[in-house]
Design a protein around this motif. Structure first.
Motif, mmCIF file in Angstrom:
data_model
loop_
_atom_site.group_PDB
_atom_site.id
_atom_site.type_symbol
_atom_site.label_atom_id
_atom_site.label_comp_id
_atom_site.label_asym_id
_atom_site.label_seq_id
_atom_site.Cartn_x
_atom_site.Cartn_y
_atom_site.Cartn_z
ATOM 1 N N TYR A 43 -17.550 -4.828 3.768
ATOM 2 C CA TYR A 43 -18.344 -5.994 3.381
ATOM 3 C C TYR A 43 -19.822 -5.798 3.683
ATOM 4 O O TYR A 43 -20.683 -6.356 3.002
ATOM 5 C CB TYR A 43 -17.809 -7.245 4.081
ATOM 6 N N GLU A 76 -10.118 5.797 5.423
ATOM 7 C CA GLU A 76 -10.486 4.734 6.358
ATOM 8 C C GLU A 76 -12.006 4.749 6.503
ATOM 9 O O GLU A 76 -12.559 5.591 7.202
ATOM 10 C CB GLU A 76 -9.823 4.937 7.725
ATOM 11 N N TYR A 87 0.826 -1.206 0.000
ATOM 12 C CA TYR A 87 0.000 0.000 0.000
ATOM 13 C C TYR A 87 0.859 1.255 0.000
ATOM 14 O O TYR A 87 0.603 2.195 -0.758
ATOM 15 C CB TYR A 87 -0.920 -0.011 1.222
ATOM 16 N N GLY A 127 -11.758 -11.673 0.533
ATOM 17 C CA GLY A 127 -11.425 -10.753 1.620
ATOM 18 C C GLY A 127 -12.403 -10.809 2.764
ATOM 19 O O GLY A 127 -12.012 -10.687 3.937
ATOM 20 N N GLU A 128 -13.673 -10.992 2.463
ATOM 21 C CA GLU A 128 -14.672 -11.090 3.530
ATOM 22 C C GLU A 128 -14.386 -12.298 4.416
ATOM 23 O O GLU A 128 -14.438 -12.205 5.651
ATOM 24 C CB GLU A 128 -16.076 -11.190 2.932
ATOM 25 N N SER A 135 -11.384 -11.625 6.492
ATOM 26 C CA SER A 135 -11.452 -10.375 7.271
ATOM 27 C C SER A 135 -10.293 -9.451 6.907
ATOM 28 O O SER A 135 -9.653 -8.828 7.760
ATOM 29 C CB SER A 135 -11.445 -10.662 8.779
ATOM 30 N N SER A 136 -10.019 -9.345 5.605
ATOM 31 C CA SER A 136 -8.912 -8.515 5.115
ATOM 32 C C SER A 136 -9.182 -7.043 5.386
ATOM 33 O O SER A 136 -10.327 -6.582 5.376
ATOM 34 C CB SER A 136 -8.717 -8.728 3.617
ATOM 35 N N SER A 137 -8.123 -6.293 5.594
ATOM 36 C CA SER A 137 -8.244 -4.864 5.875
ATOM 37 C C SER A 137 -8.565 -4.084 4.604
ATOM 38 O O SER A 137 -8.381 -4.567 3.489
ATOM 39 C CB SER A 137 -6.933 -4.341 6.470
ATOM 40 N N TRP A 138 -9.024 -2.856 4.813
ATOM 41 C CA TRP A 138 -9.327 -1.942 3.707
ATOM 42 C C TRP A 138 -8.105 -1.751 2.816
ATOM 43 O O TRP A 138 -8.198 -1.854 1.596
ATOM 44 C CB TRP A 138 -9.799 -0.631 4.302
ATOM 45 N N HIS A 139 -6.957 -1.512 3.418
ATOM 46 C CA HIS A 139 -5.742 -1.305 2.634
ATOM 47 C C HIS A 139 -5.362 -2.558 1.857
ATOM 48 O O HIS A 139 -4.945 -2.473 0.701
ATOM 49 C CB HIS A 139 -4.589 -0.874 3.537
ATOM 50 N N ASP A 140 -5.509 -3.716 2.460
ATOM 51 C CA ASP A 140 -5.177 -4.964 1.773
ATOM 52 C C ASP A 140 -6.098 -5.193 0.571
ATOM 53 O O ASP A 140 -5.662 -5.679 -0.475
ATOM 54 C CB ASP A 140 -5.268 -6.148 2.731
ATOM 55 N N ASN A 199 -17.679 -1.206 7.905
ATOM 56 C CA ASN A 199 -17.055 -2.377 7.297
ATOM 57 C C ASN A 199 -17.460 -2.474 5.832
ATOM 58 O O ASN A 199 -18.644 -2.480 5.505
ATOM 59 C CB ASN A 199 -17.505 -3.632 8.066
#
Length: 453
Positions: free
Chosen positions: A447, A441, A20, A118-119, A122-127, A445
């Motif tokens: 998702y 940010e 990122y 990703g869901e 539970s991947s992060s927003w940046h990931d 969430n």
């Protein structure tokens, strides 16, 4: 054509180390816009017959409840969620596309794969954003390398090239190294497919190209993670992807200037709800409409000179909405008479509009070899309108609106999202989603945005 050793491993090495903090802020901003555009197309796409059929198919075969599906209260497995959501996004020809990789719709293929995986992780927003950039990178570079020959052979990059992009994106999300990312590309490359036969009948399977590419990407990355191997020379191999799918390819386009520019920057967004190859003709007609006032009864003929991939869209009297969106005569007539070619303009009643039918019958679409020779660098349409009194008016468009060189503004794109989504989620919720997706940010969430309906 040429053999470039380790092309696959070079790009997979780049993708596996993409971070990122190494991606410029404008590229991240563009990625968020791509995600917003994906959501808008998907919210309205839930209403399509095709999406409903695929949802019913998923309910029939079942799936472990891992990931959310647009239009379903229950979850299903990661690959199946990616498949349904890919079809849903692509349903109404509203999703993004690549400027140079002919026929590639990265948003409808890469983003559903990333969100489904990703869901569950539970991947992060940046990931998520990094994975999307990685997927667009792989798909865009391979799509550049093999087109337009790939398209001229009858292949649809959304089903073929995007399988590699979705695999790359999911590999990045899983944190795979270069070798396993290459395995995933090899697996996806062997699963890739999609041909333009749908044009003849306007059949539904075009949408399945997007869904299948997303599904292929999730499957390939998960298999590679477990140790299932694929050919690490899938792109450059003498019996590899590029040679199998193209008569004229340039492997250097896959690895040239990696990290210096990003393929997601060459994504274009749709101003009109039709095939993107028709945009030059639509824009030219809209320019004429602003400058001259003419009654359709005064028109003798309209001639559209354009490139090969657009000239095949010449059906005058489409009998379905899907076929209408792939008819330059029809969308040209619609643009001239109504002043827009928007999603909500396409209704069953529109197909029976006597004025549009009569005007579309006067439109001829012809390939100009000179124009074709400049494709895809230019997406030229020269539209000539001839009146009964002998007056001839002509307009030329080289770069339609929405292309990176002639972009839609962020305001125009957020307006597009709001128009498409507000009928499904309400205006207040629609504006909240815009705020979330375009934030550094998100306050919600990401998702959960898929379950807004």
């Amino acid at each position: 054509m040429q053999y470039e050793e380790k092309t696959t491993l070079i790009i997979c090495e780049f993708i596996s180390h993409l971070k990122y903090e190494n991606i410029s802020y404008p590229v991240i901003e563009k990625t968020r816009i791509c995600l917003l555009d994906y959501l808008g197309a998907s919210f309205v796409g839930m209403q399509s017959q095709e999406a409903a059929l695929v949802r019913e198919y998923v309910r029939t075969i079942g799936g472990k409840p891992q990931s959310s599906v647009f239009g379903m209260a229950e979850k299903t497995s990661m690959p199946l969620a990616a498949q349904v959501n890919g079809v849903t996004c692509h349903a109404y020809e509203l999703d993004d596309a690549h400027r140079y990789a002919t026929g590639l719709h990265p948003g409808a293929t890469i983003i559903p794969a990333v969100l489904a995986l990703g869901e569950h992780l539970s991947s992060s927003w940046h990931d998520l954003l990094v994975a999307i950039v990685a997927g667009y990178e792989m798909a865009g570079r391979v799509g550049r390398a093999i087109n337009p020959s790939h398209r001229y052979r009858g292949f649809h990059s959304t089903g073929t090239v995007a399988s590699l992009g979705a695999a790359a994106a999911c590999s990045r999300l899983l944190g795979l190294g270069a070798e396993k990312t290459a395995w995933a590309a090899g697996i996806a490359g062997s699963s890739a497919g999609g041909i333009f036969a749908f044009l003849a009948e306007g059949s539904m399977n075009k949408l399945l190209h997007a869904g299948s590419a997303a599904l292929n990407g999730v499957n390939a990355a998960l298999l590679a993670q477990k140790g299932f191997t694929g050919p690490t020379s899938v792109l450059e191999g003498k019996e590899g992807f590029c040679r199998a799918f193209s008569d004229d390819y340039d492997l250097q386009k896959i690895t040239r200037a990696l990290g210096g520019r990003y393929e997601i920057e060459d994504t274009y967004f749709k101003r009109h709800a039709s095939c993107g190859q028709a945009f030059g003709a639509i824009d030219a007609i809209l320019e004429m409409r602003e400058e001259i006032k003419v009654d359709q009864s005064e028109i003798r003929r309209i001639t559209v000179y354009t490139f090969r991939a657009a000239a095949v869209l010449d059906q005058k009297q489409p009998d379905t909405i899907r076929r209408a969106k792939f008819s330059i005569p029809f969308v040209t007539a619609l643009a001239l008479l109504k002043g827009r070619v928007g999603h909500f303009d396409f209704t069953t009643a529109l197909l029976q509009d006597s004025d549009i039918i009569a005007l579309a019958d006067k439109v001829e679409v012809l390939e100009d070899e000179g124009i074709s020779s400049n494709f895809p660098e230019k997406r030229t349409a020269v539209v000539t309108l001839e009146l009964l009194d002998g007056t001839i008016v002509s307009r030329k468009v080289d770069i339609p609106r929405g292309m990176p060189e002639n972009p839609l503004s962020t305001e125009e794109l957020t307006d597009k999202f709001t128009e498409l989504s507000s009928s499904m989620v309400g205006l207040k919720r629609s504006k909240w989603i815009v705020k979330c997706v375009l934030s550094d940010e998100p306050e919600e969430n990401i998702y959960s945005l898929m379950s807004s309906v």
